[in-house]
Write a protein that holds these residues in place. Sequence first.
Motif: not given
Length: 308
Positions: A214-236
């Motif tokens: 669950v701890r890892t999944l929470v961090e992955m979920r936060a990564d996914d949500v963060a990516l939606r708001t990032l600009d730039g050519p290579t947000p990942r």
Amino acid sequence: MLPATAVALAVLAALLAWPVPALLARAGWPGRDPLVALVCWQAIGLAGGLSIIGALLSHGLAPWAHSLPEAAGAVLAGAPADDPVRGDHWITLTLAAVLASELVGVLLLSWVRTARTRRRHRELLELVVQPAQVPDARLLDHPAPVAFCIPGARPLLVLSSGMVAELDDAQLAAVVAHERAHLREHHHLYLLPFVAWAAALPVLPAAARAHAAVRTLVEMRADDVALRTLDGPTPRRTLAQAIVVAAGGAGGGVPSGALSVTGGAVGARVRRLLDPPSPLPAWARTVALASAGLLLLVPTALLLLPAL
């Protein structure tokens, strides 16, 4: 009816205590949709608790009636039992009361302790941090690259001076977006039941496995949500680089109870960002969510339907 109900609930509890969590923890699909996987983990935890306590109650109350609601009503009304009450009935009733009290008590105690710890850390940090250039963030004079948030009624997002110095603007924005995702979606509430589960049942391997997953999944979920708001050519790649830099600081300075960008399995998260898996198909999401709902429905139905 109650003896059969007790057996069915005991079998379900055994499945949810070991093989089902083990299978989910080893499955590859949760990384494709962390939010759906988190729902499944919550269902496993809740259904497991209902099953084991329900199995004990069903056996213990069998002498009073043929369904749990009727038996519980008879006991509360002081009605005599229809069949002889043996020692094993009293033992299972005692175990049900002890286990229910422990699970609920540890959950409440974990919540109180965590809230108190976070409040204490927040009060101490507010004495030494200063406003950061990033809106709604605070700057901590610390050489290690550290970023974390303390959730609660007064959430606090903290960046160390080392983190600000080592990251460029895009990487820093990615870290901040990650921490804001934790706060916005209240990810600490996803973790709390599994912290309590691990504390209440430390001998159960599934408890530690569930907490880590669950701890890892929470961090992955936060990564996914963060990516939606990032600009730039290579947000990942930008977010992955920021995570690697923060992980290089070995998490120094992150208080207990905080959610940090380096939480969870850092290696798995970085690989997932650089080589993203295909999204979970709609039909698979539906199956997973339906399975989670079924896990909650089955023990509830076993406990209540005989009374209808």
